[in-house]
Design a protein around this motif. Structure first.
Motif, PDB file in Angstrom:
ATOM      1  N   ASN A 131       0.974  -1.320   0.145  1.00  0.00           N
ATOM      2  CA  ASN A 131       0.043   0.025  -0.036  1.00  0.00           C
ATOM      3  C   ASN A 131       0.949   1.288   0.139  1.00  0.00           C
ATOM      4  N   SER A 132       2.189   1.126  -0.072  1.00  0.00           N
ATOM      5  CA  SER A 132       3.003   2.227  -0.266  1.00  0.00           C
ATOM      6  C   SER A 132       2.639   3.446  -1.058  1.00  0.00           C
ATOM      7  N   THR A 133       2.480   4.695  -0.497  1.00  0.00           N
ATOM      8  CA  THR A 133       2.452   5.805  -1.446  1.00  0.00           C
ATOM      9  C   THR A 133       3.571   6.524  -1.663  1.00  0.00           C
ATOM     10  N   THR A 134       4.685   6.140  -0.814  1.00  0.00           N
ATOM     11  CA  THR A 134       6.029   6.851  -1.266  1.00  0.00           C
ATOM     12  C   THR A 134       7.268   5.633  -1.165  1.00  0.00           C
ATOM     13  N   LEU A 135       8.148   5.727  -1.965  1.00  0.00           N
ATOM     14  CA  LEU A 135       9.185   4.803  -2.069  1.00  0.00           C
ATOM     15  C   LEU A 135       9.925   4.599  -0.778  1.00  0.00           C
ATOM     16  N   GLY A 136       9.931   5.697   0.002  1.00  0.00           N
ATOM     17  CA  GLY A 136      10.308   5.481   1.226  1.00  0.00           C
ATOM     18  C   GLY A 136       9.874   4.508   2.394  1.00  0.00           C
ATOM     19  N   TYR A 137       8.616   4.498   2.267  1.00  0.00           N
ATOM     20  CA  TYR A 137       7.586   3.626   3.128  1.00  0.00           C
ATOM     21  C   TYR A 137       7.907   2.292   2.598  1.00  0.00           C
ATOM     22  N   PHE A 138       8.035   2.175   1.290  1.00  0.00           N
ATOM     23  CA  PHE A 138       8.369   0.391   0.736  1.00  0.00           C
ATOM     24  C   PHE A 138       9.861   0.047   1.363  1.00  0.00           C
TER      25      PHE A 138
ATOM     26  N   THR B 174       8.776  11.517  -4.206  1.00  0.00           N
ATOM     27  CA  THR B 174       7.453  10.912  -4.042  1.00  0.00           C
ATOM     28  C   THR B 174       6.997  11.330  -2.633  1.00  0.00           C
ATOM     29  N   LYS B 175       7.639  11.879  -1.850  1.00  0.00           N
ATOM     30  CA  LYS B 175       7.335  12.488  -0.519  1.00  0.00           C
ATOM     31  C   LYS B 175       6.115  13.196  -0.511  1.00  0.00           C
ATOM     32  N   CYS B 176       6.008  14.124  -1.677  1.00  0.00           N
ATOM     33  CA  CYS B 176       4.696  15.041  -1.884  1.00  0.00           C
ATOM     34  C   CYS B 176       3.629  14.204  -1.938  1.00  0.00           C
ATOM     35  N   LEU B 177       3.744  12.982  -2.567  1.00  0.00           N
ATOM     36  CA  LEU B 177       2.522  12.133  -2.855  1.00  0.00           C
ATOM     37  C   LEU B 177       1.846  11.295  -1.637  1.00  0.00           C
ATOM     38  N   LYS B 178       2.395  11.489  -0.502  1.00  0.00           N
ATOM     39  CA  LYS B 178       2.019  10.620   0.607  1.00  0.00           C
ATOM     40  C   LYS B 178       0.724  10.520   0.390  1.00  0.00           C
ATOM     41  N   GLY B 179       0.079   9.435   0.891  1.00  0.00           N
ATOM     42  CA  GLY B 179      -1.251   8.645   0.989  1.00  0.00           C
ATOM     43  C   GLY B 179      -2.036   8.867  -0.300  1.00  0.00           C
ATOM     44  N   SER B 180      -1.441   9.430  -1.289  1.00  0.00           N
ATOM     45  CA  SER B 180      -2.524   9.352  -2.641  1.00  0.00           C
ATOM     46  C   SER B 180      -2.178   7.906  -3.287  1.00  0.00           C
ATOM     47  N   GLN B 181      -3.486   7.764  -4.351  1.00  0.00           N
ATOM     48  CA  GLN B 181      -3.257   6.581  -5.219  1.00  0.00           C
ATOM     49  C   GLN B 181      -2.156   6.679  -6.160  1.00  0.00           C
TER      50      GLN B 181
ATOM     51  N   CYS C 195      10.864   5.169  17.825  1.00  0.00           N
ATOM     52  CA  CYS C 195      12.130   5.682  17.368  1.00  0.00           C
ATOM     53  C   CYS C 195      12.119   5.348  15.825  1.00  0.00           C
ATOM     54  N   GLN C 196      11.865   4.473  15.278  1.00  0.00           N
ATOM     55  CA  GLN C 196      11.776   4.184  13.816  1.00  0.00           C
ATOM     56  C   GLN C 196      11.321   5.519  13.166  1.00  0.00           C
ATOM     57  N   PRO C 197      11.725   5.706  11.888  1.00  0.00           N
ATOM     58  CA  PRO C 197      11.568   6.906  11.007  1.00  0.00           C
ATOM     59  C   PRO C 197       9.876   6.885  10.703  1.00  0.00           C
ATOM     60  N   SER C 198       9.337   7.836  10.976  1.00  0.00           N
ATOM     61  CA  SER C 198       7.793   8.044  11.223  1.00  0.00           C
ATOM     62  C   SER C 198       7.169   7.502   9.728  1.00  0.00           C
ATOM     63  N   ASP C 199       6.328   6.564   9.942  1.00  0.00           N
ATOM     64  CA  ASP C 199       5.773   6.000   8.681  1.00  0.00           C
ATOM     65  C   ASP C 199       4.231   6.721   8.453  1.00  0.00           C
ATOM     66  N   GLU C 200       3.824   7.491   9.527  1.00  0.00           N
ATOM     67  CA  GLU C 200       2.435   7.865   9.328  1.00  0.00           C
ATOM     68  C   GLU C 200       2.050   8.313   8.118  1.00  0.00           C
ATOM     69  N   SER C 201       0.604   7.757   7.931  1.00  0.00           N
ATOM     70  CA  SER C 201      -0.052   8.190   6.364  1.00  0.00           C
ATOM     71  C   SER C 201       0.722   8.284   5.286  1.00  0.00           C
ATOM     72  N   GLU C 202       1.753   6.870   5.159  1.00  0.00           N
ATOM     73  CA  GLU C 202       2.285   6.839   3.796  1.00  0.00           C
ATOM     74  C   GLU C 202       1.870   5.608   3.104  1.00  0.00           C
ATOM     75  N   SER C 203       0.886   5.266   3.757  1.00  0.00           N
ATOM     76  CA  SER C 203       0.194   3.989   3.308  1.00  0.00           C
ATOM     77  C   SER C 203      -1.285   4.273   2.762  1.00  0.00           C
ATOM     78  N   VAL C 204      -1.932   3.296   1.668  1.00  0.00           N
ATOM     79  CA  VAL C 204      -3.201   3.625   1.378  1.00  0.00           C
ATOM     80  C   VAL C 204      -3.966   3.105   2.165  1.00  0.00           C
ATOM     81  N   ALA C 205      -3.416   2.047   2.972  1.00  0.00           N
ATOM     82  CA  ALA C 205      -4.389   1.228   3.913  1.00  0.00           C
ATOM     83  C   ALA C 205      -5.338   2.124   4.772  1.00  0.00           C
ATOM     84  N   THR C 206      -6.562   1.369   5.116  1.00  0.00           N
ATOM     85  CA  THR C 206      -7.218   1.965   6.174  1.00  0.00           C
ATOM     86  C   THR C 206      -6.793   2.501   7.425  1.00  0.00           C
TER      87      THR C 206
END
Lengths: 508, 508
Positions: free
Chosen positions: A335-342, A413-420, B20-31
């Motif tokens: 569900n990553s919306t940024t490459l960093g999250y992946f 991709t940081k600016c696309l956080k949370g988008s499809q 402490c982990q790099p913040s992941d908040e709202s970087e996923s399209v999950a619910t």
């Protein structure tokens, strides 16, 4: 044809007699919510009686209602279309399966599995135990030997656990597929050894401050080696018992999936790679794209099955056998919306090790988050390069380069956080970037171009860029006619040229 | 490697320092729900301070957690995989677009649109107004002429509105694509005329019982003809005004979609059909399946775009222009889990007409629901046959047969109500059944076999069934070698035979 004389009666009484229609209840996979909106409540008994027409002479009543696809409709469920996507994908690829069987026959051969069992690689894998026991021995020296010397010994041992197999694979040119597995195990051993002595150091310091002593037990180290984690801890959350039936089912799944991966690789990826090597040398842009797209689908299948089998099945089997409780080996990276999250979520064992032994020490020393993140990413890229380059005898820093290209993408991709859109860009970069890297490795491996970067490489890149530029300049037709598709048999190419000629004339 | 001495401490304190982990908040399209489960709440300010290791010497804490793919995990979101399906599908088909362009060049020709404007078909379409005005004239005879005679006149006029264009298209052999459009309009005219005089009859009876008189106005009939409904009513729910900008956008979409449909049909479906005609005559089962699958994807695209453009765009444009309020022209048939639900919901104007003028009168006379449903399905099948058979000069009852085959399927899928399996079966029957019918029509049209059923047909069916039987009997290899793929050019077939030979040896 507008009849202006009719009344405007928005808010017309709604569907009084809609119950007369054959009952549709719960025959759709839509949410209950949508069904409620579309269908007024009806009493079953009323439907049995004889129904009379309403004042407009109709059985069914009209009501002001928007169409379901319209943005005015409050609740839409498109669940059924997900099934359509799956069916379309299976149909498209079933066709390719039939074509492939007609064109190549069966390429698979069960004896290929012996590649993995070559004695040199197996010996190298077993030799890793030496460094693990050495680490325990070095740890035992505490109290007898000056502490900085122990530190040097530990680091030497840890680095040797990775570098010695690495050098051996390069020197003896062992089988590449087995070599990669050995190097993954060697990396694991390196990380476990480093974590072992760093955490022991911390615990010793802490124990000393409380006037106690800390000595790790051998069984703690051995449990850590077997457990699916790269971070040492004297204790872990544990489960109550081993579910043997569950383990057996997971092992069967694991074997089945790897048989599938082998079939896909041998039957689809390898012929696809071979077919794309010629246009890659000619630099014909469209044929390269076509070849890449042909490889991309089976390549993705291998990748996703490989992920599932290693990060879900293999690590869970290990965890079950060692009664290891913490099974969060990955988060929802899909569900990553940024490459960093992946990159932070697809491989949690390595990510946790990086956070534990690189990121946290750095930030505790005052580093900012962002450079510390990039630093662990660079270390990760170096390990990727080391694991892939040696078994394939390729020293062009392709894996490293591919990963470093992600750094600007991560920032973008940081600016696309949370988008499809962010999710789609993430998938495209994975699904197209990866087969490209695989294709480049295959090219170099097939032609024996081990690097460093040669004139031939530069020319190929130049040709591809040139083809891309032409394509962008809307001279598609010119590009198609000047670059002959190289894999056409002689008899069909005559027809082919005729068609292209017609196409060329049409475009001008 | 089990270390039995370690404590069992299930329910270990959870993720104290996970912040402490790099913040992941709202970087996923999950619910949000899933995110909450995976991530403990963290205060941003705490993350800035220097973090100390916990009692186990680690920055990160271990906790008993299941893997995300595991059935033990409470909340899974696979939203990202829907994007994967879409991307995979686009990639698979982008490849086919490139291949197609290389093989056939551009087959499209804007002048083909003139096919639709052939004067004979246009005249036939305009002639339909005659029957509509006749219906109004016949209705005016009430009070002057004996009522049963008016009824006979009405039915004669209504049937003529369909049969005359039908006969004219057959007699003059007008262009098939235009012919189908004319017959769809003729069917619409027939249904509207029938609904007009039946509803007028009901209203007249009702008015008489209240000692009033009912006379339909011409503007009511003309509004009914223009409005997107097949059921007459003296009044309809209306909207307040016409949104002209909205209409313009829908018209542009409509034109764009039909341009797309034309390109897909000309460039993908027609060559696919031509390539499949030879294996269809030879009865080589696998090549027929391969050809069908190749047609199925563009055929589905045409079908779904056609549905959207007609049932959403065209009918909504009509509704907006006539300020017609009731825009429920379809329900969520894509979520169907039974074939019955699909047939009741994909075409609500026709379904409502059937319920209004066939189903309800029948059930009011004591018919049970099930035979009444089958009866309206048979009428619907007859109309499908009449609309398709004449323009294509095919009298083999293929469309009728295809629809009647659905009756047992409708009964069979009733037990799958509400399940995903039901939805998949529904889609498969649509997505494979339809291209098969299209293929059979194309075969007969190309070979001038207008029917009735000939020996050639029987032989083809026999060959296909034979091939299918062989395939089922695991003699795949034998089937592949005895039936030569007919579309191979001479130079490649040598290689091809070699591969098949190897394949054959492998199988024995």
């Amino acid at each position: 044809v507008e009849s202006a004389g009719l009344h405007l009666y928005i808010g017309f009484t709604r569907c009084k007699l809609a119950m007369c229609q054959p009952s549709d209840e719960s025959e759709s996979v839509a949410t209950q919510d949508q069904q409620k909106h579309d269908r007024p409540s009806s009493s079953k008994s009323a439907a049995e009686k004889k129904v009379n027409v309403n004042e407009d002479g109709n059985f069914l009543s009209f009501a002001p209602r928007p169409s379901l696809f319209s943005s005015e409709h409050p609740s839409n469920s498109y669940r059924g279309f997900v099934n359509v996507l799956i069916i379309l994908l299976l149909m498209s690829n079933l066709r390719i399966v039939i074509q492939n069987l007609y064109k190549y026959g069966l390429l698979i051969n069960p004896w290929h599995i012996t590649h993995l069992g070559k004695s040199d690689n197996v010996c190298l894998a077993f030799s890793l135990w030496f460094y693990i026991f050495s680490a325990y021995g070095i740890e035992k020296l505490h109290g007898y030997v000056y502490s900085p010397i122990i530190k040097i010994l530990h680091w030497t041992n840890a680095i040797a656990s990775f570098v010695v197999p690495w050098y051996a694979i390069w020197y003896f040119r062992t089988d590449p597929s087995g070599g990669i597995i050995v190097l993954v195990f060697a990396t694991t051993a390196f990380m476990k050894i480093v974590s072992f002595f760093l955490v022991c150091d911390r615990l010793r310091t802490e124990a000393k401050s409380k006037d106690k002593t800390f000595k790790p037990k051998l069984r703690q180290l051995l449990y850590f080696v077997a457990a699916p984690t790269l971070v040492f801890s004297p204790r872990y959350p544990r489960t109550a018992k081993i579910r043997w039936g569950w383990v057996l089912r997971r092992i069967c799944e694991f074997i089945g999936i790897w048989a599938g991966i082998y079939v896909v690789a041998r039957q689809y990826v390898m012929p696809g790679l071979q077919n794309t090597l010629v246009p890659l040398e000619n630099g014909s842009f469209f044929l390269i794209v076509e070849g890449l797209l042909k490889i991309a689908v089976p390549n993705f299948l291998i990748w996703i099955l490989g992920f599932y089998s290693i990060f879900h099945l293999y690590l869970n089997i290990l965890a079950e056998l060692t009664r290891f409780g913490d099974r969060q080996f990955y988060k929802d990276w899909w569900n990553s919306t940024t490459l960093g999250y992946f990159w932070r979520t697809w491989n949690l064992p390595v990510h946790s090790w990086m956070v534990e032994h690189v990121y946290m020490p750095l930030t505790n020393r005052g580093w900012r988050k962002s450079p510390a993140s990039i630093f662990i990413f660079i270390i990760s890229a170096i390990f990727h390069e080391l694991i892939v380059s040696i078994p394939f005898w390729n020293f062009k820093l392709l894996a490293f380069g591919g990963m470093m290209l992600q750094v600007p993408l991560i920032e973008l991709t940081k600016c696309l956080k949370g988008s499809q859109t962010g999710n789609v860009i993430f998938w495209l970069s994975i699904m197209l970037g990866q087969p490209l890297i695989v294709l480049l490795y295959a090219r170099d491996y097939a032609q024996g171009l081990y690097g460093p970067w040669t004139d031939a490489d530069t020319k190929t890149v130049g040709k591809i860029l040139n083809g891309f530029q032409e394509a962008l300049g809307w001279s598609i037709a010119a590009n198609l006619t000047t670059v002959a598709p190289p894999s056409m048999p002689p008899s069909t190419s005559a027809v082919h040229w005729k068609v292209l000629d017609r196409f060329y004339k049409f475009m001008h």
